[in-house]
Design an enzyme around this catalytic site. Sequence first.
Site, PDB file in Angstrom:
ATOM      1  N   SER A 102      56.210  21.531  35.737  1.00  0.00           N
ATOM      2  CA  SER A 102      55.670  20.613  36.733  1.00  0.00           C
ATOM      3  C   SER A 102      54.364  20.027  36.228  1.00  0.00           C
ATOM      4  CB  SER A 102      55.435  21.363  38.056  1.00  0.00           C
ATOM      5  OG  SER A 102      55.038  20.476  39.071  1.00  0.00           O
ATOM      6  N   ASP A 103      54.120  18.782  36.597  1.00  0.00           N
ATOM      7  CA  ASP A 103      52.846  18.155  36.267  1.00  0.00           C
ATOM      8  C   ASP A 103      52.527  17.118  37.334  1.00  0.00           C
ATOM      9  OD1 ASP A 103      50.971  18.274  33.724  1.00  0.00           O
ATOM     10  OD2 ASP A 103      50.869  16.259  34.563  1.00  0.00           O
TER      11      ASP A 103
END
Length: 193
Positions: A69-70
């Site tokens: 995730s970012d």
Amino acid sequence: MPNYQLVLASTSPYRQQLLNKLAVPFITASPNFDETPLQEETPVDLVKRLAIGKAVSCSVQQPSLVIGSDQVCVINDQIIGKPHTREKAIEQLTQQSGQSIQFYTGLALYNSNTKQVDVKVDTFTVHFRRLTEQQIVNYVDKEEPFYCAGSFKSEGLGIALFERLEGKDPNTLVGLPLIDLIDMLEAQGFEVL
């Protein structure tokens, strides 16, 4: 179907706390991936690429579902990173005062056995109150949000900065869209409930 291990490709304590909400066993791994934005890369393309890169870059020893995730914050069409300093946090919050700010969070789920990657981007809008300089300084000094996109912690005192929040999943704002993740895990045969 193999017995999959769940891996969070992140050392972020915030993402770990979010994933703990699902009450499923998981391990963490540190992704080995260059997070430098590419020239002319849109926020959506950036968070997709980084989420996939983080998930795929983790070395796993057994069949795993790896979560990457970012997140980026966008102010006036500019991608804003983590402030890292008190001065930069004050500057970012001053820019955001009275504004509506978009957060884009990329989420990838990588099946290490099949090499399949599923990726989604969730958008969340934060509508800031009009803040005085003193309110901003007080907030930054109390919560020290130096390693948070947008210079606030919505799960803490940061909630006092907002007029309203707009989005599908409040967890997205902290950095891990759990509603989308549950759907992605279930598509891989991993039942959360």
